[in-house]
Design a protein around this motif. Structure first.
Motif: not given
Length: 289
Positions: A1-4, A6-7
Motif C-alpha cells: 500500500m502506497i503511503e498517503f 506519496k500517493e
C-alpha cells in the motif's frame, strides 16, 4: 500500500503538471510538510524549484500579518494587564509574577480555545450569582451538563468561602475585561497568540479583506479534526473555488458509521459538501491479520 503523502504527491504532479508553481500546498503541521516535500522530490525525479509549501499556521500568519510572541512574553504581558485590576485591597494584590505564572498559562490556554472556536468570551465567563441561574443562562446545555455545572458552582456557593475560592471567583469575574484588554494590547503591537491569529483571519474573511490572488489554488493535505476557525477558513477557500482537499482516509472507516476513526472526517465532508470525493479503498482490499 502506497503511503498517503506519496500517493498525494503522485496525484498532484499528474493533475497539475507545469501549473504547480501557481499552487500553495497547506499542511496541518511542519512534520507533514517535511514528509510530503520528500515524496514530492521523489515523484518529480529531477532538480527543480519546489512549489510553495507551508503549514496552516504559517498561511494564516501571512494573511493576518500578525506574529506570535513566545509563551513567557505573553504571560508577562498578561500579568502587567492583570495587575491593573488590583486596587490595593483586593485578593489580586496577593499575586506576584511567580504566583501568577501557572494561572497565566491556564488563562492564555483558555483564551486560545475561545478564539479557536470563535466563542464569545462573555458567554463563557458569566458571573453566576445563584445556582438557579444555570437553568436560565445555560438552557442550551443537556440536563447532564447542567448537573455537572451545578455541582461545580455549588462548591463556590457557600456563604463561608475559602481564600482559594475567593481568589477563583475574583479572577473569574474579571476575565471578560481581561480578555478584551489583553487582545487589544497584543493587536496594537501586531502580535497575537495562536487562537487570536485564527480569529483575526476569520474576521478578515468576513470583512472581505483577504487577497488570494497570489495562487490559483490552495491544496490542503492531511487534515482531520478541525476547530471552528479552521472550518470557516476552509469554507472560505472552497467558496471562492480555490481549495482542493486531500484527506488521509479510506472507505473502510469513512463509509462505516460505526467506525469512530471516520467521525471527524465525515463531519468535514458534510461541512465542505465533499460527497463526490474519491475515497481510497486500500484497507478494504488489503488482507488483515
Amino acid at each position: 500500500m502506497i503511503e498517503f503523502l506519496k500517493e498525494t504527491a503522485q496525484n498532484v504532479v499528474k493533475s497539475y503538471g507545469e501549473n504547480l508553481k501557481n499552487i500553495c500546498f497547506v499542511f496541518p503541521n511542519k512534520r507533514t510538510k517535511m514528509f510530503f516535500r520528500k515524496y514530492y522530490a521523489e515523484v518529480i525525479g529531477k532538480t527543480d524549484f519546489a512549489p510553495d509549501m507551508r503549514d496552516l499556521k504559517q498561511l494564516v500568519r501571512n494573511f493576518t500579518k500578525l506574529s506570535e510572541p513566545d509563551s513567557l512574553s505573553l504571560i508577562f504581558d498578561l500579568y502587567d494587564i492583570f495587575k491593573k485590576f488590583d486596587k490595593g485591597k483586593s485578593i489580586l494584590s496577593e499575586y506576584n509574577f511567580d504566583d501568577f505564572y501557572k494561572t497565566g498559562e491556564i488563562i492564555i490556554n483558555d483564551f486560545n480555545e475561545i478564539d479557536n472556536w470563535l466563542v464569545n468570551p462573555l458567554d463563557i465567563y458569566k458571573n453566576i450569582k445563584n445556582i438557579k441561574e444555570i437553568d436560565s443562562s445555560f438552557d442550551y446545555l443537556s440536563d447532564e451538563q447542567k448537573v455537572i455545572l451545578k455541582s461545580f458552582w455549588s462548591t463556590f456557593a457557600s456563604e463561608i468561602k475559602s481564600r482559594e475560592q475567593e481568589k477563583f471567583i475574583e479572577i473569574w469575574n474579571i476575565l471578560p475585561v481581561l480578555y478584551k484588554n489583553f487582545k487589544d494590547f497584543l493587536l496594537e503591537k501586531n502580535t497575537a497568540y495562536n487562537g487570536l491569529i485564527y480569529r483575526k483571519m476569520v474576521e478578515l474573511i468576513d470583512e472581505n479583506k483577504i487577497n488570494t490572488d497570489k495562487y490559483q489554488k490552495y491544496i490542503f493535505i492531511g487534515f482531520n479534526a478541525l476547530n471552528e476557525a479552521e472550518i470557516q477558513i476552509f469554507k472560505y477557500f472552497k467558496s471562492i473555488n480555490k481549495a482542493h482537499f486531500y484527506w488521509d482516509t479510506d472507505k473502510y472507516y469513512q463509509k462505516d458509521l460505526n467506525q469512530e476513526a471516520g467521525d471527524f472526517l465525515r463531519k468535514n465532508f458534510n461541512i465542505l459538501n465533499q460527497s463526490e470525493y474519491e475515497i481510497p479503498e486500500n484497507f478494504i482490499n488489503k488482507n488483515k491479520k
